[in-house]
Design an enzyme around this catalytic site. Structure first.
Site, PDB file in Angstrom:
ATOM      1  N   ARG A  25      26.654  39.561  42.333  1.00  0.00           N
ATOM      2  CA  ARG A  25      26.419  39.963  43.833  1.00  0.00           C
ATOM      3  C   ARG A  25      24.669  39.714  44.189  1.00  0.00           C
ATOM      4  O   ARG A  25      23.963  39.994  43.347  1.00  0.00           O
ATOM      5  CB  ARG A  25      26.669  41.356  44.124  1.00  0.00           C
ATOM      6  CG  ARG A  25      28.243  41.641  43.995  1.00  0.00           C
ATOM      7  CD  ARG A  25      28.517  43.033  44.015  1.00  0.00           C
ATOM      8  NE  ARG A  25      30.066  43.245  44.007  1.00  0.00           N
ATOM      9  CZ  ARG A  25      30.810  43.310  42.893  1.00  0.00           C
ATOM     10  NH1 ARG A  25      30.290  43.223  41.792  1.00  0.00           N
ATOM     11  NH2 ARG A  25      32.125  43.405  42.904  1.00  0.00           N
ATOM     12  N   HIS A  59      29.697  36.110  43.916  1.00  0.00           N
ATOM     13  CA  HIS A  59      30.104  34.849  43.195  1.00  0.00           C
ATOM     14  C   HIS A  59      29.988  33.451  43.920  1.00  0.00           C
ATOM     15  O   HIS A  59      30.900  32.585  43.822  1.00  0.00           O
ATOM     16  CB  HIS A  59      31.495  34.993  42.813  1.00  0.00           C
ATOM     17  CG  HIS A  59      31.908  35.883  41.744  1.00  0.00           C
ATOM     18  ND1 HIS A  59      30.914  36.392  40.827  1.00  0.00           N
ATOM     19  CD2 HIS A  59      32.961  36.835  41.387  1.00  0.00           C
ATOM     20  CE1 HIS A  59      31.288  37.430  39.915  1.00  0.00           C
ATOM     21  NE2 HIS A  59      32.503  37.630  40.391  1.00  0.00           N
ATOM     22  N   HIS A 105      34.478  33.392  34.305  1.00  0.00           N
ATOM     23  CA  HIS A 105      35.095  34.632  34.729  1.00  0.00           C
ATOM     24  C   HIS A 105      36.623  34.833  33.844  1.00  0.00           C
ATOM     25  O   HIS A 105      37.438  35.052  34.566  1.00  0.00           O
ATOM     26  CB  HIS A 105      35.218  34.797  36.346  1.00  0.00           C
ATOM     27  CG  HIS A 105      35.179  36.253  36.610  1.00  0.00           C
ATOM     28  ND1 HIS A 105      36.107  37.302  35.879  1.00  0.00           N
ATOM     29  CD2 HIS A 105      34.662  36.971  37.769  1.00  0.00           C
ATOM     30  CE1 HIS A 105      35.888  38.349  36.551  1.00  0.00           C
ATOM     31  NE2 HIS A 105      35.066  38.186  37.603  1.00  0.00           N
ATOM     32  N   ASP A 156      32.104  48.138  35.788  1.00  0.00           N
ATOM     33  CA  ASP A 156      32.172  46.637  36.603  1.00  0.00           C
ATOM     34  C   ASP A 156      30.605  46.687  36.417  1.00  0.00           C
ATOM     35  O   ASP A 156      29.907  46.674  37.841  1.00  0.00           O
ATOM     36  CB  ASP A 156      32.839  46.725  37.879  1.00  0.00           C
ATOM     37  CG  ASP A 156      32.662  45.399  38.644  1.00  0.00           C
ATOM     38  OD1 ASP A 156      32.255  44.427  37.765  1.00  0.00           O
ATOM     39  OD2 ASP A 156      33.075  45.240  39.997  1.00  0.00           O
ATOM     40  N   GLU A 165      31.457  38.575  31.397  1.00  0.00           N
ATOM     41  CA  GLU A 165      30.682  37.526  32.120  1.00  0.00           C
ATOM     42  C   GLU A 165      29.455  37.456  31.721  1.00  0.00           C
ATOM     43  O   GLU A 165      28.655  38.085  32.215  1.00  0.00           O
ATOM     44  CB  GLU A 165      30.891  37.644  33.730  1.00  0.00           C
ATOM     45  CG  GLU A 165      32.333  37.929  34.120  1.00  0.00           C
ATOM     46  CD  GLU A 165      32.317  38.640  35.652  1.00  0.00           C
ATOM     47  OE1 GLU A 165      31.836  37.866  36.475  1.00  0.00           O
ATOM     48  OE2 GLU A 165      33.000  39.706  35.617  1.00  0.00           O
TER      49      GLU A 165
END
Length: 363
Positions: free
Chosen positions: A92, A117, A188, A262, A327
């Site tokens: 982000r 992304h 990803h 996350d 990631e």
């Protein structure tokens, strides 16, 4: 271009099901094989990895990455980043805005108030030029035009997938630009080490280790607060292996902000850019393992907190938390945090990254 038909691959994917034309560019399916007969299948639409066929402790192969079995489903997936490449900027950027050489850039807003992304049509939704060099190597190239999704500079990107005889899937990235820009590339992969199924099992029992003493806390819109926080004494401590599900729903503001994990981990490094151990997961029932090595300073741990049981390959379904993502990347929102490692790429410079996903079985 080397082709494989369904009869001589074990993933059960048909090349013709991945062949179409998008804006004048052809999509296709490429299968990498090693001497053990294990396979990785990739389409050049978004560089999506659609199968990784590796054995469990009894030698039974299964697909351990979430994907679709035809190009239409890849393009229309409920999860647009399902095991794809991500760029120009993975993760982000706060409110889609950042300053570079005194100018403010504005990117599309596609995730709450932020840019995620690479914007509305990132590298995950592009047809890459593909050349399969041999049984074990695929080269993808894409030229991102000046101003694409609001980014400066024309950026030329090459990504090389290689699957060696040690069951290591390595992804090498290179990028150059003709004008100063920012770049943060990643893959990803949505990994399901138990094997995809209907339904694909939850990742709660996966035993996970992450080589990081620090992580980046986020606000309620998933933007780093700027703090670099110790994992010690928090649900984010994976320095000693523990089940993913142990603290995934802990009464913790950070867990709530991410709806689970996350978050970007600050990997322990002796020197910047070294290829070093980042993470390992072990699936107890099958014995399958995956180790992650990367040159990147961070890895985003994402526990598939938003899936809703949508359909994938060969009738498999993907419920919430049926996959785990590592990631490898620079930190989210780096352009707005001057003390984070720089994501600026200058003309004449080269962006490089190497990340390895190594598959095995626990002894």
């Amino acid at each position: 271009m080397m082709n494989t038909t369904e009869t001589d691959n074990i993933c059960g994917l048909k090349r013709e099901d991945f062949q179409t034309t998008v804006n004048g560019k052809a999509t296709d399916l490429f299968i990498l094989k090693n001497k053990s007969g294990n396979e990785v299948a990739i389409t050049n639409y978004g560089g999506a990895i659609v199968a990784i066929m590796v054995p469990d402790k009894d030698g039974v192969r299964a697909n351990v990455i979430q994907g679709h079995d035809n190009i239409k489903d890849v393009m229309e997936s409920p999860e647009p980043y399902l095991s794809t490449l991500v760029g120009r900027y993975g993760n982000r950027i706060c409110k889609g805005k950042f300053q570079l050489h005194g100018k403010e850039y504005s990117l599309p807003i596609n995730n709450g108030p932020n840019c995620l992304h690479g914007g509305k049509k990132g590298f995950n939704a592009k047809v890459w030029d593909a050349l399969q060099m041999n049984d074990q190597t695929l080269v993808l190239k894409y030229v991102s035009p000046y101003g694409e999704e609001g980014f400066s500079g024309e950026m030329k990107v090459t990504v090389v997938y290689a699957f060696n005889d040690d069951n290591e899937l390595s992804i090498d990235y290179m990028a150059t630009t003709n004008k100063k820009t920012v770049v943060n590339l990643t893959s990803h992969g949505f990994f399901s080490l138990a094997g995809i199924a209907n339904p694909t099992p939850t990742i709660d029992s996966l035993v996970c280790e992450i080589n990081a003493d620090y992580y980046l806390p986020i606000d309620e819109t998933s933007i780093p607060t700027g703090e670099i926080r110790l994992v010690a004494g928090t649900p984010f401590d994976f320095r000693t292996p523990k089940p993913v599900g142990k603290d995934i729903d802990a009464d913790d503001q950070q867990i709530k902000n991410g709806a689970g994990y996350d978050h970007c981990y600050v990997l322990n490094k002796k020197e910047e850019g070294e290829l070093s151990f980042a993470a390992k997961i072990t699936e107890p029932a099958s014995g399958r393992t995956m180790e992650v090595y990367t040159t990147e300073p961070g890895v985003q741990l994402y526990t598939d907190n938003w899936a809703d049981g949508y359909k994938g390959q060969h009738g498999a379904t993907f419920p919430r938390r049926s996959a785990i993502c590592f990631e490898a990347q620079h930190f989210p929102d780096s352009p707005n945090h001057p003390y984070f490692p720089s994501v600026v790429l200058n003309p004449g410079g080269q962006y490089t990254q190497k990340t390895i996903y190594k598959f095995g079985v626990s002894k």
